[in-house]
Design an enzyme around this catalytic site. Structure first.
Site, PDB file in Angstrom:
ATOM      1  N   ASP A  12       0.813  -1.224   0.000  1.00 40.98           N
ATOM      2  CA  ASP A  12       0.000   0.000   0.000  1.00 40.98           C
ATOM      3  C   ASP A  12       0.843   1.269   0.000  1.00 40.98           C
ATOM      4  O   ASP A  12       0.456   2.277   0.598  1.00 40.98           O
ATOM      5  CB  ASP A  12      -0.976   0.019   1.193  1.00 40.98           C
ATOM      6  CG  ASP A  12      -1.766  -1.258   1.271  1.00 40.98           C
ATOM      7  OD1 ASP A  12      -2.238  -1.705   0.218  1.00 40.98           O
ATOM      8  OD2 ASP A  12      -1.883  -1.827   2.370  1.00 40.98           O
ATOM      9  N   LYS A  15       2.176   1.953  -5.221  1.00 47.13           N
ATOM     10  CA  LYS A  15       2.959   1.455  -6.353  1.00 47.13           C
ATOM     11  C   LYS A  15       2.218   1.643  -7.675  1.00 47.13           C
ATOM     12  O   LYS A  15       2.816   1.976  -8.689  1.00 47.13           O
ATOM     13  CB  LYS A  15       3.279  -0.032  -6.170  1.00 47.13           C
ATOM     14  CG  LYS A  15       4.221  -0.299  -5.012  1.00 47.13           C
ATOM     15  CD  LYS A  15       4.439  -1.780  -4.789  1.00 47.13           C
ATOM     16  CE  LYS A  15       3.226  -2.516  -4.275  1.00 47.13           C
ATOM     17  NZ  LYS A  15       2.794  -2.125  -2.932  1.00 47.13           N
ATOM     18  N   GLY A  17       0.280   3.934  -8.700  1.00 49.18           N
ATOM     19  CA  GLY A  17       0.424   5.288  -9.240  1.00 49.18           C
ATOM     20  C   GLY A  17       1.785   5.490  -9.888  1.00 49.18           C
ATOM     21  O   GLY A  17       1.901   6.155 -10.921  1.00 49.18           O
ATOM     22  N   GLY A  39      -3.858  -4.530  -4.398  1.00 44.07           N
ATOM     23  CA  GLY A  39      -4.882  -3.514  -4.623  1.00 44.07           C
ATOM     24  C   GLY A  39      -4.227  -2.327  -5.281  1.00 44.07           C
ATOM     25  O   GLY A  39      -3.678  -1.475  -4.604  1.00 44.07           O
ATOM     26  N   HIS A  40      -4.210  -2.288  -6.598  1.00 45.19           N
ATOM     27  CA  HIS A  40      -3.542  -1.192  -7.295  1.00 45.19           C
ATOM     28  C   HIS A  40      -4.574  -0.234  -7.860  1.00 45.19           C
ATOM     29  O   HIS A  40      -5.470  -0.628  -8.589  1.00 45.19           O
ATOM     30  CB  HIS A  40      -2.643  -1.743  -8.404  1.00 45.19           C
ATOM     31  CG  HIS A  40      -1.423  -2.418  -7.858  1.00 45.19           C
ATOM     32  ND1 HIS A  40      -0.486  -3.037  -8.627  1.00 45.19           N
ATOM     33  CD2 HIS A  40      -0.997  -2.540  -6.582  1.00 45.19           C
ATOM     34  CE1 HIS A  40       0.470  -3.525  -7.849  1.00 45.19           C
ATOM     35  NE2 HIS A  40       0.173  -3.248  -6.611  1.00 45.19           N
ATOM     36  N   GLN A 227       2.332  -5.918  -3.046  1.00 42.55           N
ATOM     37  CA  GLN A 227       2.679  -6.023  -1.605  1.00 42.55           C
ATOM     38  C   GLN A 227       4.000  -5.269  -1.322  1.00 42.55           C
ATOM     39  O   GLN A 227       4.272  -4.288  -1.994  1.00 42.55           O
ATOM     40  CB  GLN A 227       2.745  -7.481  -1.161  1.00 42.55           C
ATOM     41  CG  GLN A 227       1.383  -8.175  -1.096  1.00 42.55           C
ATOM     42  CD  GLN A 227       0.951  -8.783  -2.408  1.00 42.55           C
ATOM     43  OE1 GLN A 227       1.733  -9.389  -3.094  1.00 42.55           O
ATOM     44  NE2 GLN A 227      -0.317  -8.634  -2.758  1.00 42.55           N
TER      45      GLN A 227
HETATM   46  P1  IMP Z   1      -2.330 -12.918   1.850  1.00 39.98           P
HETATM   47  O1  IMP Z   1      -1.414 -12.312   0.839  1.00 39.98           O
HETATM   48  O2  IMP Z   1      -3.785 -12.761   1.513  1.00 39.98           O
HETATM   49  O3  IMP Z   1      -1.966 -14.342   2.176  1.00 39.98           O
HETATM   50  O4  IMP Z   1      -2.158 -12.107   3.224  1.00 39.98           O
HETATM   51  C1  IMP Z   1      -0.978 -12.213   4.008  1.00 39.98           C
HETATM   52  C2  IMP Z   1      -0.626 -10.881   4.642  1.00 39.98           C
HETATM   53  O5  IMP Z   1      -0.238  -9.967   3.635  1.00 39.98           O
HETATM   54  C3  IMP Z   1      -1.780 -10.206   5.389  1.00 39.98           C
HETATM   55  O6  IMP Z   1      -1.248  -9.513   6.507  1.00 39.98           O
HETATM   56  C4  IMP Z   1      -2.321  -9.214   4.380  1.00 39.98           C
HETATM   57  O7  IMP Z   1      -2.968  -8.119   4.996  1.00 39.98           O
HETATM   58  C5  IMP Z   1      -1.036  -8.785   3.695  1.00 39.98           C
HETATM   59  N1  IMP Z   1      -1.272  -8.313   2.317  1.00 39.98           N
HETATM   60  C6  IMP Z   1      -1.515  -9.076   1.226  1.00 39.98           C
HETATM   61  N2  IMP Z   1      -1.641  -8.309   0.134  1.00 39.98           N
HETATM   62  C7  IMP Z   1      -1.472  -7.043   0.539  1.00 39.98           C
HETATM   63  C8  IMP Z   1      -1.463  -5.788  -0.160  1.00 39.98           C
HETATM   64  O8  IMP Z   1      -1.620  -5.693  -1.378  1.00 39.98           O
HETATM   65  N3  IMP Z   1      -1.246  -4.690   0.618  1.00 39.98           N
HETATM   66  C9  IMP Z   1      -1.019  -4.771   1.967  1.00 39.98           C
HETATM   67  N4  IMP Z   1      -1.007  -5.913   2.637  1.00 39.98           N
HETATM   68  C10 IMP Z   1      -1.228  -7.050   1.932  1.00 39.98           C
END
Ligand code: IMP
Length: 454
Positions: A12, A15, A17, A39-40, A227
């Site tokens: 978050d 990226k 943008g 989530g882009h 991520q």
């Molecule tokens: P998973 O990727 O759904 O297995 O989640 C594992 C951990 O990564 C959790 O703490 C999620 O909140 C975090 N996470 C996964 N994708 C994102 C993202 O795009 N942004 C922020 N945190 C993420």
């Protein structure tokens, strides 16, 4: 040449943008890890596009590739592509045949395991998209890959092997009743059809060959990390991590181009000017707290700076793009950034959300940590030790709220002087130049100092 965009914190960082900003010069935009947990957000004029799987470049007519390091939920893929088409776009998306496929049983097991862990407050707070269970199957050599969807006999054979195991796990280990998501025939029919559509639309590729050919012919390739470094399965705060490698090395293993190609290009670290976290795990510079996510919140309640956290959360719109959950908020954590800079080899930085902090009297950073009487300048390797770190905070004079659109137009010198001091500090600590400063959500609201493709 290649440009790799990597999150330097906990995801978050904005990226999407930056990919959008620098993506103009890119011919191909490639995701190398993760799945529909990303989530882009891409803002184009009055239009906002939220993408969780399709590479952001697809909004701008670039070829988008999902590399072999990704896990692909075909349902999300087609939903996002269809939604872009409905909005008049024509996304060109290619999938690595070596990428692994997310099935409904992966999603179900993600929820079941989180639920089981919650009994002992040990849940990770996943996005529930089945990401971890799919990577488990990949490493356990029982996964189904995109290429398998193109061959119904192979698909059937693999499902007949794996699905009964998954059903037994859900029913006999976790004691949960199962339905269609664990039924071989139903899954086979649904996924065979996805395979047909992938073939009809000629969407599958050998990602390494596809990208190698383009790089050899002088095309510009952008690797879009999802991520961030501190939720990397290897370099993050295990077990509060995602199950892939968002760090720059993942751009090589997750696509099939060599590490030399990735390292020979630019690697841009994306930094949010403060810190947010979705889900559980430590956060030494945390300001407030979020019930259910902040460790110890239930006993301690809100943090002493809850109001400040709430202010930043609202100003920055800090709610999960995929899940809508409120994000935990903290000051910039510089030991974390030093760890990220070494792991990724940043050649440049993009610092986002500088506008969000405007109007505060003082802005702090965690400059180092105290742990057991020792001063640390980078993150300890174990999460238990990281959780016990006390930040040594440094204070900066705050900067005024200004017309950020005008700042973006006028350039770096128009950024308030105190904000520039803050940026200089970050750049000095990481020994890396600032290439861009985000002062609003749209790509026009960015002060650009360097274009890595030039
Ligand atoms: P998973 O990727 O759904 O297995 O989640 C594992 C951990 O990564 C959790 O703490 C999620 O909140 C975090 N996470 C996964 N994708 C994102 C993202 O795009 N942004 C922020 N945190 C993420």
């Amino acid at each position: 040449m290649t440009v790799t965009i990597v999150g330097s914190q906990l995801g978050d960082e904005g990226k999407g943008g930056v990919v959008d900003l620098y993506g103009d010069a890119a011919d191909v935009v490639v995701r190398y890890q993760g799945g529909d947990n990303a989530g882009h957000t891409v803002v184009e004029g009055d239009e906002e596009y939220k993408l969780s799987l399709v590479p952001s470049g697809a909004v701008r007519d670039k070829v988008g590739v999902l590399g072999n390091g990704c896990v692909v939920n075909p349902e999300t893929l087609f939903d996002e592509m269809d939604a872009l088409r409905e909005r008049g776009l024509d996304p060109d998306v290619r999938l690595a045949r070596r990428a692994h496929v997310i099935f409904p049983y992966h999603r179900a097991l993600d929820g079941i395991e989180e639920e089981a862990k919650s009994d002992s407050d040990a849940e990770v707070g996943t996005t529930g998209r089945g990401i971890g269970p799919t990577y488990e199957d990949k490493v356990g050599r029982r996964g189904v890959r995109v290429g398998d969807l193109l061959d119904p006999d192979v698909l059937r054979e693999k499902l007949e092997y794996v699905v009964p195991q998954k059903r037994a796990l859900a029913e006999e280990v976790y004691g949960v009743e199962t339905g269609e998501e664990f039924d071989v025939d139903a899954l086979y029919e649904q996924y065979r059809e996805y395979g047909e559509r992938l073939a009809e639309e000629d969407m599958t590729v050998d990602a390494g060959d596809f990208l190698g050919d383009r790089i050899d012919s002088g095309k510009n390739v952008m690797f879009e990390g999802a991520q961030g470094t501190v939720i990397d399965i290897d370099h993050g705060n295990y077990p509060y991590v995602t199950s892939s490698n968002p760090t720059a090395g993942g751009a090589a293993t997750g696509t099939g181009v060599s590490p030399g190609v990735v390292g020979g290009g630019e690697v841009i670290g994306i930094v949010k000017a403060y810190l947010t976290r979705v889900g559980s795990g430590p956060l030494p510079t945390e300001l407030g707290g979020v019930a259910g996510d902040t460790p110890g919140y239930d006993e301690q309640g809100e943090g002493e700076n809850e109001e400040l956290a709430e202010y930043i959360r609202e100003e920055g719109g800090e709610y999960g793009t995929v899940t809508g959950r409120p994000r935990r908020v903290g000051w910039l954590d510089v030991p974390m950034l030093r760890h990220a800079a070494r792991t990724n080899g940043f050649t440049g930085l993009a610092v986002n959300h500088v506008d969000v902090l405007a109007g505060l009297d003082e802005v702090k950073v965690g400059h180092s940590y105290d742990l057991d009487g020792e001063e640390l300048f980078t993150m300890p390797a174990t999460t238990e030790r990281w959780g016990r770190c006390e930040p040594n905070l440094r204070s900066f004079d705050g900067w005024e709220d200004v017309d950020w659109d005008a700042v973006a137009e006028q350039g770096y010198d128009a950024i308030p002087a105190n904000a520039r001091r803050y940026l200089d500090y970050v750049s000095d600590q990481l020994d890396t130049d600032v290439y861009a400063v985000g002062v609003g959500p749209g790509r026009e609201q960015t002060v650009v100092l360097e274009d890595p493709f030039e």
